[in-house]
Motif scaffolding. Structure first.
Motif, PDB file in Angstrom:
ATOM      1  N   PRO A  19       0.826  -1.210   0.000  1.00 28.77           N
ATOM      2  CA  PRO A  19       0.000   0.000   0.000  1.00 28.77           C
ATOM      3  C   PRO A  19       0.859   1.259   0.000  1.00 28.77           C
ATOM      4  N   PRO A  20       0.310   2.387  -0.470  1.00 28.73           N
ATOM      5  CA  PRO A  20       1.081   3.627  -0.522  1.00 28.73           C
ATOM      6  C   PRO A  20       1.640   4.048   0.821  1.00 28.73           C
ATOM      7  N   GLU A  21       0.954   3.708   1.945  1.00 24.86           N
ATOM      8  CA  GLU A  21       1.426   4.137   3.255  1.00 24.86           C
ATOM      9  C   GLU A  21       2.816   3.589   3.582  1.00 24.86           C
ATOM     10  N   ASP A  22       3.212   2.544   2.886  1.00 23.22           N
ATOM     11  CA  ASP A  22       4.517   1.943   3.141  1.00 23.22           C
ATOM     12  C   ASP A  22       5.660   2.796   2.603  1.00 23.22           C
ATOM     13  N   VAL A  23       5.363   3.709   1.670  1.00 21.00           N
ATOM     14  CA  VAL A  23       6.395   4.524   1.060  1.00 21.00           C
ATOM     15  C   VAL A  23       6.726   5.694   1.975  1.00 21.00           C
ATOM     16  N   VAL A  24       7.938   5.719   2.478  1.00 23.30           N
ATOM     17  CA  VAL A  24       8.377   6.801   3.356  1.00 23.30           C
ATOM     18  C   VAL A  24       8.878   7.982   2.532  1.00 23.30           C
ATOM     19  N   ALA A  25       9.648   7.674   1.497  1.00 22.49           N
ATOM     20  CA  ALA A  25      10.266   8.728   0.691  1.00 22.49           C
ATOM     21  C   ALA A  25       9.968   8.515  -0.786  1.00 22.49           C
ATOM     22  N   SER A  26       9.700   9.597  -1.462  1.00 20.39           N
ATOM     23  CA  SER A  26       9.568   9.581  -2.917  1.00 20.39           C
ATOM     24  C   SER A  26      10.694  10.420  -3.497  1.00 20.39           C
ATOM     25  N   VAL A  27      11.426   9.855  -4.436  1.00 20.32           N
ATOM     26  CA  VAL A  27      12.496  10.569  -5.124  1.00 20.32           C
ATOM     27  C   VAL A  27      11.976  10.968  -6.497  1.00 20.32           C
ATOM     28  N   VAL A  28      11.933  12.253  -6.773  1.00 22.77           N
ATOM     29  CA  VAL A  28      11.441  12.764  -8.052  1.00 22.77           C
ATOM     30  C   VAL A  28      12.636  13.116  -8.924  1.00 22.77           C
ATOM     31  N   VAL A  29      12.680  12.508 -10.113  1.00 21.22           N
ATOM     32  CA  VAL A  29      13.797  12.691 -11.037  1.00 21.22           C
ATOM     33  C   VAL A  29      13.259  13.258 -12.351  1.00 21.22           C
ATOM     34  N   PRO A  30      13.438  14.545 -12.612  1.00 24.08           N
ATOM     35  CA  PRO A  30      13.101  15.072 -13.933  1.00 24.08           C
ATOM     36  C   PRO A  30      14.224  14.733 -14.909  1.00 24.08           C
ATOM     37  N   THR A  31      13.896  14.309 -16.117  1.00 28.62           N
ATOM     38  CA  THR A  31      14.943  13.942 -17.059  1.00 28.62           C
ATOM     39  C   THR A  31      14.567  14.364 -18.465  1.00 28.62           C
ATOM     40  N   PHE A  32      15.549  14.842 -19.186  1.00 25.76           N
ATOM     41  CA  PHE A  32      15.397  15.233 -20.587  1.00 25.76           C
ATOM     42  C   PHE A  32      16.586  14.666 -21.346  1.00 25.76           C
ATOM     43  N   ARG A  33      16.303  13.747 -22.266  1.00 23.28           N
ATOM     44  CA  ARG A  33      17.378  13.068 -23.008  1.00 23.28           C
ATOM     45  C   ARG A  33      18.415  12.494 -22.038  1.00 23.28           C
ATOM     46  N   GLY A  34      17.914  11.755 -21.067  1.00 21.20           N
ATOM     47  CA  GLY A  34      18.774  11.276 -19.989  1.00 21.20           C
ATOM     48  C   GLY A  34      19.235   9.843 -20.111  1.00 21.20           C
ATOM     49  N   ILE A  35      19.111   9.236 -21.292  1.00 15.69           N
ATOM     50  CA  ILE A  35      19.413   7.808 -21.425  1.00 15.69           C
ATOM     51  C   ILE A  35      20.846   7.483 -21.036  1.00 15.69           C
ATOM     52  N   ASP A  36      21.777   8.410 -21.227  1.00 14.08           N
ATOM     53  CA  ASP A  36      23.172   8.139 -20.867  1.00 14.08           C
ATOM     54  C   ASP A  36      23.468   8.439 -19.399  1.00 14.08           C
ATOM     55  N   ARG A  37      22.597   9.194 -18.741  1.00 13.67           N
ATOM     56  CA  ARG A  37      22.824   9.562 -17.343  1.00 13.67           C
ATOM     57  C   ARG A  37      22.057   8.675 -16.369  1.00 13.67           C
ATOM     58  N   LEU A  38      20.903   8.197 -16.769  1.00 17.69           N
ATOM     59  CA  LEU A  38      20.040   7.456 -15.849  1.00 17.69           C
ATOM     60  C   LEU A  38      20.632   6.138 -15.341  1.00 17.69           C
ATOM     61  N   PRO A  39      21.381   5.376 -16.145  1.00 16.52           N
ATOM     62  CA  PRO A  39      21.876   4.094 -15.611  1.00 16.52           C
ATOM     63  C   PRO A  39      22.683   4.246 -14.323  1.00 16.52           C
ATOM     64  N   ALA A  40      23.582   5.211 -14.259  1.00 19.38           N
ATOM     65  CA  ALA A  40      24.378   5.398 -13.033  1.00 19.38           C
ATOM     66  C   ALA A  40      23.493   5.794 -11.860  1.00 19.38           C
ATOM     67  N   LEU A  41      22.472   6.596 -12.123  1.00 19.34           N
ATOM     68  CA  LEU A  41      21.559   6.991 -11.058  1.00 19.34           C
ATOM     69  C   LEU A  41      20.760   5.796 -10.558  1.00 19.34           C
ATOM     70  N   MET A  42      20.250   4.982 -11.483  1.00 17.24           N
ATOM     71  CA  MET A  42      19.490   3.798 -11.084  1.00 17.24           C
ATOM     72  C   MET A  42      20.366   2.836 -10.276  1.00 17.24           C
ATOM     73  N   ASP A  43      21.609   2.675 -10.695  1.00 15.18           N
ATOM     74  CA  ASP A  43      22.524   1.799  -9.951  1.00 15.18           C
ATOM     75  C   ASP A  43      22.751   2.325  -8.539  1.00 15.18           C
ATOM     76  N   ALA A  44      22.826   3.644  -8.398  1.00 20.64           N
ATOM     77  CA  ALA A  44      23.032   4.231  -7.071  1.00 20.64           C
ATOM     78  C   ALA A  44      21.828   3.983  -6.162  1.00 20.64           C
ATOM     79  N   PHE A  45      20.631   4.083  -6.695  1.00 20.49           N
ATOM     80  CA  PHE A  45      19.440   3.808  -5.885  1.00 20.49           C
ATOM     81  C   PHE A  45      19.347   2.326  -5.527  1.00 20.49           C
ATOM     82  N   ALA A  46      19.848   1.484  -6.392  1.00 21.87           N
ATOM     83  CA  ALA A  46      19.757   0.039  -6.149  1.00 21.87           C
ATOM     84  C   ALA A  46      20.639  -0.420  -5.000  1.00 21.87           C
ATOM     85  N   VAL A  47      21.625   0.375  -4.626  1.00 19.47           N
ATOM     86  CA  VAL A  47      22.547  -0.044  -3.558  1.00 19.47           C
ATOM     87  C   VAL A  47      22.403   0.850  -2.325  1.00 19.47           C
TER      88      VAL A  47
END
Length: 331
Positions: A19-47
């Motif tokens: 349920p939504p109540e389980d989410v403590v934090a929401s990270v908002v990421v605006p991106t424009f032509r970010g295909i080369d930048r997003l992988p490193a960011l996703m990897d950082a969130f994964a760890v």
């Protein structure tokens, strides 16, 4: 914003059944032509560390499908949702859509060119205890190896961060940018980013000031200083951004006439007279002037190159402030 509209589509991770109540934090990421930048960011969130609170990442793709939606939607290491604009609307619209869709109590903004550490989310959340605050982590800019970075960019970044940490508490709102967080109560009090800021700059300063004016403590957290793969890696791009930002300052001044800012036009001195004199020569030609400086600074001593870039950037800002209607260079 809720659900799906004809203007954008929202995709929620199909595996997210909690349920939504389980989410403590929401990270908002605006991106424009970010295909080369997003992988490193996703990897950082994964760890993120084992003590990290439950979080979601809301990625807002601003009108260009360069593969970014598919990349985020394939992410299965943490909860994600994507909002996809069918056309480019700008960073303010992307931020507002992401914040409106977020479900967490702590709303973190993280630009797509940051590389957060493993305690990033936990530290943002902890900073809001025992009371809601406005929290800023500075960028630690990482430059490509260009002559601009060597003679100007790296030194300017060091001086900027040192000045931020030395700033009086009541002025720290000026450093609101792409690595920050608010408690939901602060967001509900202050509202969305102002869509009047359409090009580059000052939407963040405006938001920080509104938080400060609403009575929320604005604090810099040194441990949240985060590597930033900086976009302005040439004199050309830096000059154009300076011009856009100076033009956007006019919007802030019109909205907040009570706010006392340092003068946009520098006071008289030998250097500032040179800056003022160069501004009309740059006019609407900040991009071309910057490209010229990029060509010649590899052949100049570092000290001379630094002064030349500084003159270009400061004169571009004066030109943009004097003629905000002419700040139309593309960067």
């Amino acid at each position: 914003m809720s659900g799906e509209s004809r203007h954008e589509r929202i995709r929620q991770d199909a595996a997210d059944t909690q349920p939504p109540e389980d989410v403590v934090a929401s990270v908002v990421v605006p991106t424009f032509r970010g295909i080369d930048r997003l992988p490193a960011l996703m990897d950082a969130f994964a760890v993120q560390g084992p003590d990290s609170p439950a979080f979601e990442v809301v990625v807002v793709v601003d009108g260009v499908d360069d593969g970014s939606p598919a990349l985020v939607e394939a992410e299965d290491r943490f909860r994600t949702r994507t909002i996809v604009f069918p056309e480019n609307r700008g960073r303010v619209a992307a931020l507002n859509a992401g914040l409106a869709a977020a479900r967490g109590e702590i709303l973190i903004r993280c630009d797509d060119d940051l590389v957060p550490g493993p305690d990033y989310i936990a530290e943002h959340v902890a900073a809001h205890s025992p009371s809601p605050r406005a929290v800023i982590g500075l960028y630690r800019n990482e430059y490509a190896r260009t002559r601009y970075a060597e003679v100007y960019g790296q030194d300017a970044d060091r001086r900027f961060r040192a000045g931020a940490y030395e700033a009086p508490v009541e002025l720290r709102w000026r450093y609101w940018a792409g690595n920050c967080s608010v408690h939901r109560s602060a967001y509900e009090t202050v509202g969305e980013y102002d869509p009047a800021y359409r090009l580059y700059g000052w939407e963040d300063v405006d938001y920080g000031y509104r938080l400060h004016r609403a009575g929320f403590e604005v604090m810099l957290v040194p441990s949240l200083e985060t590597p930033h793969r900086v976009a302005a890696v040439t004199a050309r791009s830096r000059a154009v951004r300076a011009k856009h930002a100076a033009a956007a300052r006019r919007i802030f001044e019109a909205k907040h006439p009570e706010c006392q800012l340092p003068p946009a036009i520098p006071p008289a001195s030998a250097w500032n007279l040179l800056v003022r004199g160069a501004a009309p020569l740059i006019g609407s030609r900040a991009e071309a002037a910057g490209a010229f400086v990029d060509r010649i600074i590899p052949r100049l001593p570092a000290a001379v190159g630094r002064k030349l870039v500084a003159l270009l950037v400061e004169a571009s800002a004066v030109a943009g402030y004097r003629r905000p209607d002419a700040a139309s260079d593309v960067f």
